[in-house]
Design a protein around this motif. Structure first.
Motif, PDB file in Angstrom:
ATOM      1  N   VAL A 164      86.497  65.547  39.466  1.00  0.00           N
ATOM      2  CA  VAL A 164      86.147  65.099  38.121  1.00  0.00           C
ATOM      3  C   VAL A 164      86.332  63.603  37.915  1.00  0.00           C
ATOM      4  O   VAL A 164      86.092  63.105  36.822  1.00  0.00           O
ATOM      5  CB  VAL A 164      86.952  65.874  37.057  1.00  0.00           C
ATOM      6  N   SER A 165      86.749  62.886  38.946  1.00  0.00           N
ATOM      7  CA  SER A 165      86.933  61.446  38.791  1.00  0.00           C
ATOM      8  C   SER A 165      86.477  60.732  40.050  1.00  0.00           C
ATOM      9  O   SER A 165      86.382  61.319  41.133  1.00  0.00           O
ATOM     10  CB  SER A 165      88.405  61.110  38.531  1.00  0.00           C
ATOM     11  N   GLU A 166      86.195  59.451  39.900  1.00  0.00           N
ATOM     12  CA  GLU A 166      85.815  58.654  41.057  1.00  0.00           C
ATOM     13  C   GLU A 166      86.939  58.626  42.087  1.00  0.00           C
ATOM     14  O   GLU A 166      86.697  58.704  43.298  1.00  0.00           O
ATOM     15  CB  GLU A 166      85.454  57.234  40.630  1.00  0.00           C
ATOM     16  N   ARG A 197      79.507  58.621  36.349  1.00  0.00           N
ATOM     17  CA  ARG A 197      78.856  58.445  35.048  1.00  0.00           C
ATOM     18  C   ARG A 197      78.406  59.815  34.532  1.00  0.00           C
ATOM     19  O   ARG A 197      78.350  60.792  35.284  1.00  0.00           O
ATOM     20  CB  ARG A 197      77.658  57.502  35.179  1.00  0.00           C
ATOM     21  N   PRO A 198      78.085  59.926  33.244  1.00  0.00           N
ATOM     22  CA  PRO A 198      77.668  61.215  32.690  1.00  0.00           C
ATOM     23  C   PRO A 198      76.502  61.818  33.484  1.00  0.00           C
ATOM     24  O   PRO A 198      75.537  61.133  33.814  1.00  0.00           O
ATOM     25  CB  PRO A 198      77.236  60.861  31.262  1.00  0.00           C
ATOM     26  N   GLY A 199      76.618  63.102  33.797  1.00  0.00           N
ATOM     27  CA  GLY A 199      75.588  63.813  34.533  1.00  0.00           C
ATOM     28  C   GLY A 199      75.896  63.998  36.001  1.00  0.00           C
ATOM     29  O   GLY A 199      75.354  64.900  36.647  1.00  0.00           O
ATOM     30  N   VAL A 200      76.778  63.162  36.557  1.00  0.00           N
ATOM     31  CA  VAL A 200      77.152  63.289  37.961  1.00  0.00           C
ATOM     32  C   VAL A 200      78.221  64.374  38.102  1.00  0.00           C
ATOM     33  O   VAL A 200      79.162  64.439  37.306  1.00  0.00           O
ATOM     34  CB  VAL A 200      77.679  61.954  38.522  1.00  0.00           C
ATOM     35  N   ARG A 201      78.060  65.222  39.140  1.00  0.00           N
ATOM     36  CA  ARG A 201      79.067  66.230  39.424  1.00  0.00           C
ATOM     37  C   ARG A 201      79.387  66.201  40.918  1.00  0.00           C
ATOM     38  O   ARG A 201      78.536  65.819  41.734  1.00  0.00           O
ATOM     39  CB  ARG A 201      78.588  67.621  39.011  1.00  0.00           C
ATOM     40  N   SER A 252      73.907  63.580  42.033  1.00  0.00           N
ATOM     41  CA  SER A 252      73.737  62.348  41.256  1.00  0.00           C
ATOM     42  C   SER A 252      72.312  62.292  40.705  1.00  0.00           C
ATOM     43  O   SER A 252      71.352  62.066  41.449  1.00  0.00           O
ATOM     44  CB  SER A 252      74.003  61.136  42.161  1.00  0.00           C
ATOM     45  N   PRO A 253      72.135  62.503  39.390  1.00  0.00           N
ATOM     46  CA  PRO A 253      70.782  62.505  38.832  1.00  0.00           C
ATOM     47  C   PRO A 253      70.184  61.102  38.762  1.00  0.00           C
ATOM     48  O   PRO A 253      70.850  60.140  38.393  1.00  0.00           O
ATOM     49  CB  PRO A 253      70.986  63.088  37.430  1.00  0.00           C
ATOM     50  N   GLU A 254      68.911  61.008  39.142  1.00  0.00           N
ATOM     51  CA  GLU A 254      68.156  59.763  39.054  1.00  0.00           C
ATOM     52  C   GLU A 254      68.903  58.593  39.709  1.00  0.00           C
ATOM     53  O   GLU A 254      68.979  57.503  39.146  1.00  0.00           O
ATOM     54  CB  GLU A 254      67.831  59.441  37.592  1.00  0.00           C
TER      55      GLU A 254
END
Length: 249
Positions: free
Chosen positions: A5-7, A28-32, A44-46
């Motif tokens: 949940v964190s970098e 960032r929001p959307g990354v899981r 990682s979206p887009e």
């Protein structure tokens, strides 16, 4: 399997692998992201215009982790990672096939610049937002397949080399950076200006800025583009063969 949940968790789980950490984009929001033993997957979206699923680890653990990640993130995500790993993945997952091979190149320090005869071009510099049309025109003519184009989200800024009259000859972009991995993209040189080292000069300018800001800089390059690979290696980038998979047709 556990969700990251964190970098910091992604960095620890991946051994600070620059490809995986770049894909995490600072969470960032959307990354899981998930881990399973020594395997890591980051959806990682887009990221550079693709929904990318970066994977790392031994295939025996990556395969079940990949299935879990695709079930959670959705079928639009394309697994990518070291070429040998992706080849093993597509052998083990019948729904996937090899979609492409390319190279990930990165560095933490640029090689010293070569001595070159002074030309009439102006030194590389960051371009004003008003130059977006010029950049788009150059890319359309010299690199129509460029992922980075002016106006895309997270394509932050463009640098260029102009001739004495002000015409734009070469460009490169700061795009889709992660906090500790900058990304060099959108590299192009106008056809009449090739062979003069302008692409190398603008890449060095952007890469130097990204190293100062992020500590590492990376790029993606097609394996067929041998001339570009030579330039990047001359700048000090190390090559890593990677591949991507996608749904079987």
């Amino acid at each position: 399997m556990r969700e990251l949940v964190s970098e910091a968790e992604v960095v620890a789980a991946s051994g600070d692998d620059d490809l995986v950490v770049w894909a995490a984009q600072g969470m960032r929001p959307g990354v899981r992201a998930w881990a399973y033993g020594d395997a890591v997957a980051v959806a990682s979206p887009e990221a550079a215009r693709r929904d990318r699923l970066a994977v790392r680890g031994e295939a025996a653990r990556v395969v079940p982790l990949l299935r879990h990640a695709l079930a959670e993130a959705g079928p639009s995500y394309r697994p990518f990672g070291d070429a040998a790993l992706i080849e093993q993945v597509v052998e083990a997952v019948p729904e996937l096939e090899l979609a492409g091979r390319f190279s990930w190149m990165g560095t933490e320090k640029l090689a010293p610049p070569r001595e070159r005869a002074a030309g009439r071009e102006r030194p590389p510099a960051w371009l004003a937002d008003s130059a977006a049309g010029e950049v788009a025109d150059l890319l359309a003519a010299a690199s129509p397949g460029s992922y980075a184009v002016p106006g895309l989200p997270r394509v932050h800024r463009w640098a260029g080399v102009r001739d004495g009259s002000g015409a734009l000859l070469a460009v490169a972009a700061d795009a889709w950076p992660a906090p500790t991995v900058g990304l060099l993209a959108g590299v192009a040189t106008a056809s009449p200006a090739r062979g003069r080292g302008l692409g190398e000069r603008v890449c060095r300018f952007v890469a130097s800025a990204l190293l100062a800001e992020h500590g590492r800089v990376a790029l993606m390059v097609d394996d067929w583009n041998a001339a570009a690979v030579v330039v990047y290696e001359r700048l000090g980038f190390a090559r890593r063969r990677v591949a991507a998979a996608g749904p079987r047709a």
